[in-house]
Design an enzyme around this catalytic site. Structure first.
Site, PDB file in Angstrom:
ATOM      1  CG  ASP A   1      -1.973  -1.068   1.184  1.00  0.00           C
ATOM      2  OD1 ASP A   1      -2.348  -1.466   0.068  1.00  0.00           O
ATOM      3  OD2 ASP A   1      -2.414  -1.508   2.261  1.00  0.00           O
TER       4      ASP A   1
ATOM      5  CE1 TYR B   1       3.971  -6.567   3.953  1.00  0.00           C
ATOM      6  CE2 TYR B   1       3.190  -8.816   4.300  1.00  0.00           C
ATOM      7  CZ  TYR B   1       3.257  -7.670   3.524  1.00  0.00           C
ATOM      8  OH  TYR B   1       2.609  -7.632   2.315  1.00  0.00           O
TER       9      TYR B   1
END
EC number: 5.4.99.12
Length: 267
Positions: free
Chosen positions: A51, A109
């Site tokens: 994003d 992540y």
């Protein structure tokens, strides 16, 4: 010929990876470059779609080409044209049936937080600032509760459109750093905003607003209203893509379940 490209990028000045009608994206930069080289549109297929504001230490995409360029020249040709906030780390050929999304078996992540009395302008866009003291041990115990296979309906954006919200996490831990903490999470795949919602919840745990024992109940409730916050994008890094299931087994043990994608449900 199918080409696999490994890249890294600093996400501050991108509206995300995926191409948009208006705005600067990572996909746009590469497809513009490849169009100049091929004199036609060339679509790239990424392993993940980050994003706006999210960084990538390791990201992959593939594309097909008929150009007779030596493999050793692809990296140079791309890097000499790309902007300074993207870098191509490696370029290799792969089998024609390889697919960056379908052959991805896991992702890791890392979310970075720094704690101080005041904001540090040099950390802007790279780490998230939290001034309050946090109970990191309690946060880590809560983070461990997410390991395994769960329905993460209550821990993702309500805009998530995929049918199944069941995901498997192999790693979920809080690691103390010199100036704060990192949250490291590895899984079979992630839902829209899932990592940022998990981080926001763990911060609430650290502030004493939630208990470790709340995790099973919140997973069971499948209600996002019970976990209303989302952490900012700026501290989030896509750190690793697993394209080899043997590497995933080496890192997390032979008894884990490998999830292969039959559709593009996983982010």
């Amino acid at each position: 010929m199918r080409i696999l490209v490994e890249i890294a990028y600093q996400g501050n000045n991108f509206l995300g990876f995926q191409i948009q009608q208006n705005g600067r994206t990572v996909q746009q930069q590469f497809e513009k470059l490849l169009q100049r080289m091929h004199k036609r549109h060339v679509r790239i297929h990424p392993s993940s779609r980050t994003d706006r504001g999210v960084h990538a230490i390791q990201q992959y995409f593939h594309f097909d080409t008929e150009l007779n360029i030596p493999m050793s020249q692809w990296q140079y040709a791309m890097n000499r044209t790309l902007p300074v906030d993207i870098y191509v780390n490696n370029v290799v050929t792969v089998d024609d049936d390889f697919h960056c999304r379908y052959d991805c078996v896991g992702k890791r992540y890392r979310y970075k937080v720094y704690q101080a009395q005041h904001r540090d302008p040099f950390q802007r866009g790279l780490k998230t600032f939290i001034p309050e003291p946090l109970d990191l041990d309690k946060m880590n115990r809560a983070a461990q509760q997410f390991i395994g296979t769960h329905d993460f309906t209550g821990f993702c954006s309500q805009k998530t459109e995929v049918e199944s919200k069941v995901r498997t996490l192999y790693q979920s831990e809080i690691v103390k750093t010199d100036d704060g903490f990192d949250y490291i999470v590895t899984g079979s795949g992630f839902l829209y905003n899932m990592v940022r919602v998990l981080v926001a919840f763990l911060i609430e745990v650290g502030k004493g607003r939630h208990e470790v024992s709340d995790v099973p109940k919140l997973l069971e409730s499948k209600n996002r209203k019970n976990v209303p916050f989302t952490a900012p994008a700026e501290g989030l890094y896509l750190e690793k893509i697993y394209l080899d299931e043997n590497e995933l087994l080496k890192d997390f043990g032979n008894d884990i379940k490998i999830h292969r994608k039959k559709s593009l449900q996983n982010d």
